[in-house]
Design an enzyme around this catalytic site. Structure first.
Site, PDB file in Angstrom:
ATOM      1  CG  LEU A  45      -2.080   0.951   1.292  1.00 54.28           C
ATOM      2  CD1 LEU A  45      -3.012   0.759   0.101  1.00 54.28           C
ATOM      3  CD2 LEU A  45      -2.858   0.771   2.581  1.00 54.28           C
ATOM      4  CG  ASP A  46       1.414   3.415  -3.649  1.00 57.06           C
ATOM      5  OD1 ASP A  46       2.311   2.567  -3.800  1.00 57.06           O
ATOM      6  OD2 ASP A  46       0.623   3.735  -4.551  1.00 57.06           O
ATOM      7  NE  ARG A  47       6.532   8.639   3.215  1.00 57.97           N
ATOM      8  CZ  ARG A  47       7.353   9.609   2.906  1.00 57.97           C
ATOM      9  NH1 ARG A  47       8.086   9.536   1.827  1.00 57.97           N
ATOM     10  NH2 ARG A  47       7.462  10.658   3.670  1.00 57.97           N
ATOM     11  CB  SER A  49      -2.484   4.547  -0.193  1.00 59.23           C
ATOM     12  OG  SER A  49      -2.338   5.016  -1.519  1.00 59.23           O
ATOM     13  NE  ARG A 145       1.741   7.035  -7.171  1.00 61.95           N
ATOM     14  CZ  ARG A 145       1.528   7.385  -5.893  1.00 61.95           C
ATOM     15  NH1 ARG A 145       1.872   6.568  -4.931  1.00 61.95           N
ATOM     16  NH2 ARG A 145       0.992   8.534  -5.588  1.00 61.95           N
TER      17      ARG A 145
END
Length: 187
Positions: A45-47, A49, A145
């Site tokens: 999970l992206d930073r 998000s 993404r």
């Protein structure tokens, strides 16, 4: 025994337990929240998000959750800039052409801002003359993404992205930065 840890990842937390040496003590990692030896993230999970991240102590379960071939559906709440149109929702549902190919069809619908939602730190930027809307989006793939690129491709840039479900596991009422251990789990 395959155990699973459901974690509500805050904004700006890296999806790993250690950071690059040049950033030591400058950015938060999973180690700032989770003290469960032997658990590793099943997916990313992206930073920038927020929301549900699954961690497990079982390599086979980790592979089953993270492997794109199992097509575990992932559901997100997405705050976007602008007044979302029916056409944009239809495009998201049919699949969106990105630089790396056409996305698979998704489930998409416009929703109200969730009443249970926590404050983000720092807050999402707001512009007085541009409204924001929320979309619930479920995808079955995980291009880099992808959700942000999908909403941008249909004309609505993502301001905030919160994952609320992966497969059968839901964020539920898990507080920000909290985790919950589930024992003996399988796909």
């Amino acid at each position: 025994m395959p155990n699973l840890l459901l974690f509500n990842k805050p904004f700006n937390v890296l999806c790993q337990f250690t950071d690059e040496p040049e950033f030591k003590d400058q950015r938060q990692t999973l180690a700032d929240y989770i003290n469960q030896p032997g658990f590793y993230a099943a997916g990313r999970l992206d930073r920038d998000s927020e929301g549900l991240l699954l961690l497990t102590n079982d390599g086979k379960l980790q592979q089953q959750i993270a492997n794109p071939k199992t097509k575990q559906p992932k559901t997100y709440l997405v705050q976007v800039e602008g007044e979302v149109t029916k056409e944009a929702i239809k495009q998201l549902a049919q699949g969106v052409q990105l630089k790396d190919g056409l996305t698979r069809p998704a489930k998409a619908r416009k929703v109200s801002e969730p009443k249970w939602l926590w404050e983000r730190n720092p807050p999402v930027r707001e512009r007085k003359n541009i409204p924001t809307n929320w979309i619930e989006l479920t995808i079955t793939e995980g291009k880099n993404r992808q959700v942000r690129r999908m909403t941008a491709a249909v004309g609505f840039p993502t301001l905030r992205l919160i994952r609320i479900q992966i497969g059968k596991w839901k964020l539920g009422n898990l507080g920000l930065g909290e985790s919950s251990l589930l024992e003996n789990q399988s796909i």
